[in-house]
Design a protein around this motif. Structure first.
Motif, short mmCIF file in Angstrom:
data_model
loop_
_atom_site.label_atom_id
_atom_site.label_comp_id
_atom_site.label_asym_id
_atom_site.label_seq_id
_atom_site.Cartn_x
_atom_site.Cartn_y
_atom_site.Cartn_z
N GLU A 3 0.84 -1.20 0.00
CA GLU A 3 0.00 0.00 0.00
C GLU A 3 0.88 1.25 0.00
O GLU A 3 0.59 2.22 -0.70
CB GLU A 3 -0.92 -0.01 1.22
N ALA A 4 1.99 1.22 0.74
CA ALA A 4 2.89 2.38 0.80
C ALA A 4 3.54 2.64 -0.57
O ALA A 4 3.65 3.80 -0.99
CB ALA A 4 3.97 2.15 1.85
N ASP A 5 3.96 1.57 -1.26
CA ASP A 5 4.55 1.75 -2.59
C ASP A 5 3.51 2.28 -3.58
O ASP A 5 3.81 3.14 -4.41
CB ASP A 5 5.13 0.43 -3.11
N PHE A 6 2.30 1.78 -3.49
CA PHE A 6 1.23 2.27 -4.36
C PHE A 6 0.96 3.75 -4.09
O PHE A 6 0.85 4.56 -5.01
CB PHE A 6 -0.05 1.46 -4.17
N GLU A 7 0.88 4.10 -2.82
CA GLU A 7 0.61 5.50 -2.45
C GLU A 7 1.72 6.41 -2.95
O GLU A 7 1.46 7.50 -3.45
CB GLU A 7 0.43 5.62 -0.94
N ALA A 8 2.97 5.97 -2.86
CA ALA A 8 4.09 6.77 -3.34
C ALA A 8 4.03 6.96 -4.85
O ALA A 8 4.36 8.04 -5.37
CB ALA A 8 5.41 6.11 -2.96
N ALA A 9 3.59 5.95 -5.58
CA ALA A 9 3.54 6.02 -7.04
C ALA A 9 2.29 6.73 -7.55
O ALA A 9 2.34 7.44 -8.56
CB ALA A 9 3.61 4.62 -7.63
N TRP A 10 1.16 6.54 -6.90
CA TRP A 10 -0.11 7.00 -7.45
C TRP A 10 -0.90 7.95 -6.54
O TRP A 10 -1.98 8.39 -6.91
CB TRP A 10 -0.99 5.81 -7.80
N GLY A 11 -0.37 8.28 -5.35
CA GLY A 11 -1.20 9.04 -4.44
C GLY A 11 -0.64 10.34 -3.92
O GLY A 11 -1.38 11.17 -3.45
N THR A 12 0.68 10.52 -3.99
CA THR A 12 1.25 11.72 -3.38
C THR A 12 2.02 12.55 -4.40
O THR A 12 2.60 12.01 -5.34
CB THR A 12 2.20 11.35 -2.22
N HIS A 13 2.00 13.84 -4.19
CA HIS A 13 2.76 14.81 -4.99
C HIS A 13 2.41 14.75 -6.47
O HIS A 13 3.26 15.03 -7.32
CB HIS A 13 4.27 14.61 -4.79
N LEU A 14 1.19 14.37 -6.80
CA LEU A 14 0.80 14.26 -8.19
C LEU A 14 0.03 15.50 -8.64
O LEU A 14 -0.73 16.09 -7.88
CB LEU A 14 -0.07 13.02 -8.42
N THR A 15 0.23 15.85 -9.88
CA THR A 15 -0.53 16.93 -10.49
C THR A 15 -1.87 16.41 -10.96
O THR A 15 -2.89 17.09 -10.83
CB THR A 15 0.27 17.52 -11.67
N ALA A 16 -1.88 15.19 -11.50
CA ALA A 16 -3.13 14.59 -12.00
C ALA A 16 -2.98 13.08 -12.07
O ALA A 16 -1.88 12.57 -12.28
CB ALA A 16 -3.45 15.13 -13.39
N VAL A 17 -4.09 12.39 -11.89
CA VAL A 17 -4.19 10.96 -12.20
C VAL A 17 -5.39 10.83 -13.13
O VAL A 17 -6.50 11.20 -12.78
CB VAL A 17 -4.38 10.08 -10.95
N VAL A 18 -5.11 10.35 -14.34
CA VAL A 18 -6.14 10.25 -15.36
C VAL A 18 -6.46 8.78 -15.60
O VAL A 18 -5.56 7.97 -15.85
CB VAL A 18 -5.68 10.93 -16.67
N ALA A 19 -7.72 8.46 -15.49
CA ALA A 19 -8.20 7.10 -15.70
C ALA A 19 -8.60 6.91 -17.16
O ALA A 19 -9.06 7.84 -17.82
CB ALA A 19 -9.41 6.83 -14.81
N VAL A 20 -8.43 5.68 -17.63
CA VAL A 20 -8.89 5.30 -18.96
C VAL A 20 -9.94 4.21 -18.75
O VAL A 20 -9.68 3.19 -18.11
CB VAL A 20 -7.74 4.77 -19.83
N ARG A 21 -11.12 4.46 -19.31
CA ARG A 21 -12.24 3.53 -19.13
C ARG A 21 -12.77 3.05 -20.47
O ARG A 21 -12.79 3.80 -21.44
CB ARG A 21 -13.37 4.22 -18.37
N VAL A 22 -13.21 1.81 -20.47
CA VAL A 22 -13.96 1.25 -21.59
C VAL A 22 -15.28 0.79 -21.01
O VAL A 22 -15.32 -0.03 -20.09
CB VAL A 22 -13.20 0.08 -22.25
N GLU A 23 -16.35 1.37 -21.53
CA GLU A 23 -17.70 1.07 -21.04
C GLU A 23 -17.78 1.15 -19.53
O GLU A 23 -18.37 0.31 -18.86
CB GLU A 23 -18.14 -0.30 -21.55
N GLY A 24 -17.14 2.19 -18.97
CA GLY A 24 -17.19 2.45 -17.54
C GLY A 24 -16.20 1.70 -16.69
O GLY A 24 -16.05 2.00 -15.51
N ALA A 25 -15.49 0.72 -17.24
CA ALA A 25 -14.53 -0.08 -16.47
C ALA A 25 -13.12 0.47 -16.65
O ALA A 25 -12.71 0.79 -17.77
CB ALA A 25 -14.58 -1.54 -16.92
N LEU A 26 -12.38 0.55 -15.56
CA LEU A 26 -11.00 1.03 -15.61
C LEU A 26 -10.12 0.01 -16.32
O LEU A 26 -10.08 -1.15 -15.94
CB LEU A 26 -10.48 1.25 -14.18
N VAL A 27 -9.43 0.46 -17.39
CA VAL A 27 -8.52 -0.42 -18.14
C VAL A 27 -7.09 0.10 -18.15
O VAL A 27 -6.17 -0.60 -18.58
CB VAL A 27 -9.02 -0.65 -19.59
N GLY A 28 -6.91 1.33 -17.67
CA GLY A 28 -5.58 1.93 -17.65
C GLY A 28 -5.63 3.25 -16.92
O GLY A 28 -6.70 3.73 -16.54
#
Length: 168
Positions: free
Chosen positions: A49-74
């Motif tokens: 969880e700590a590694d995920f938070e460091a990569a995707w949760g802190t000090h970020l300008t943006a996190v952009v999701a890619v969805r296909v028919e509402g499901a996260l694919v990237g």
């Protein structure tokens, strides 16, 4: 940011937009699977969880999701690559689920991240550790990124490369 629809193939349209709080678990699982298979990120498996938070949760300008028919694919993250006077250079990280690769989603994310970076005031985009085995290297080069450095034996004996591109 408003959601955007992008046609990535004749038969596939994706939606790009801000990551929703309800998608955090799906992103963790997607990223953990990529890390487990050693597909382009230096984090160690199993992902914490700590590694995920460091990569995707802190000090970020943006996190952009890619969805296909509402499901996260990237998804991709965007942040300053450096601090202080060098904070005008952005860094981005991209993740696409295995079943969705080779469909143009990666290209759509990189192109979108360049536009997002410009929108946030960045004037360049840099990738710090692109492993020699990463097929995305061809995409980066096709989109005008320059290989500006090499890190010998960066992880588990595999070389990694630094890519940079002006956004002006």
């Amino acid at each position: 940011m408003a959601d955007r629809l992008v046609r990535v193939a004749d038969d596939l349209e994706v939606q790009l937009g801000d990551l929703r709080p309800a998608e955090r678990t799906a992103l963790f699982e997607l990223f953990a699977a990529v890390v487990e298979r050693n597909e382009g990120f230096p984090e160690a498996a199993p992902l914490t969880e700590a590694d995920f938070e460091a990569a995707w949760g802190t000090h970020l300008t943006a996190v952009v999701a890619v969805r296909v028919e509402g499901a996260l694919v990237g998804a991709y993250s965007l942040k300053p690559n450096f601090l202080g006077r060098a904070a005008h250079v952005a860094n981005a990280g991209y993740v696409v689920g295995s079943p969705w690769r080779r469909k143009g989603i990666g290209r759509a994310m990189v192109e979108d991240s360049m536009a997002e970076a410009r929108r946030h005031g960045f004037d360049a985009l840099q990738f710090n550790l692109v492993f020699a085995s990463n097929p995305a290297r061809r995409l980066y080069e096709a989109l005008g990124f320059e290989q500006t450095g090499r890190v010998p034996a960066a992880v588990d004996g595999e070389d990694a490369y630094i890519y940079w591109r002006s956004l002006l």
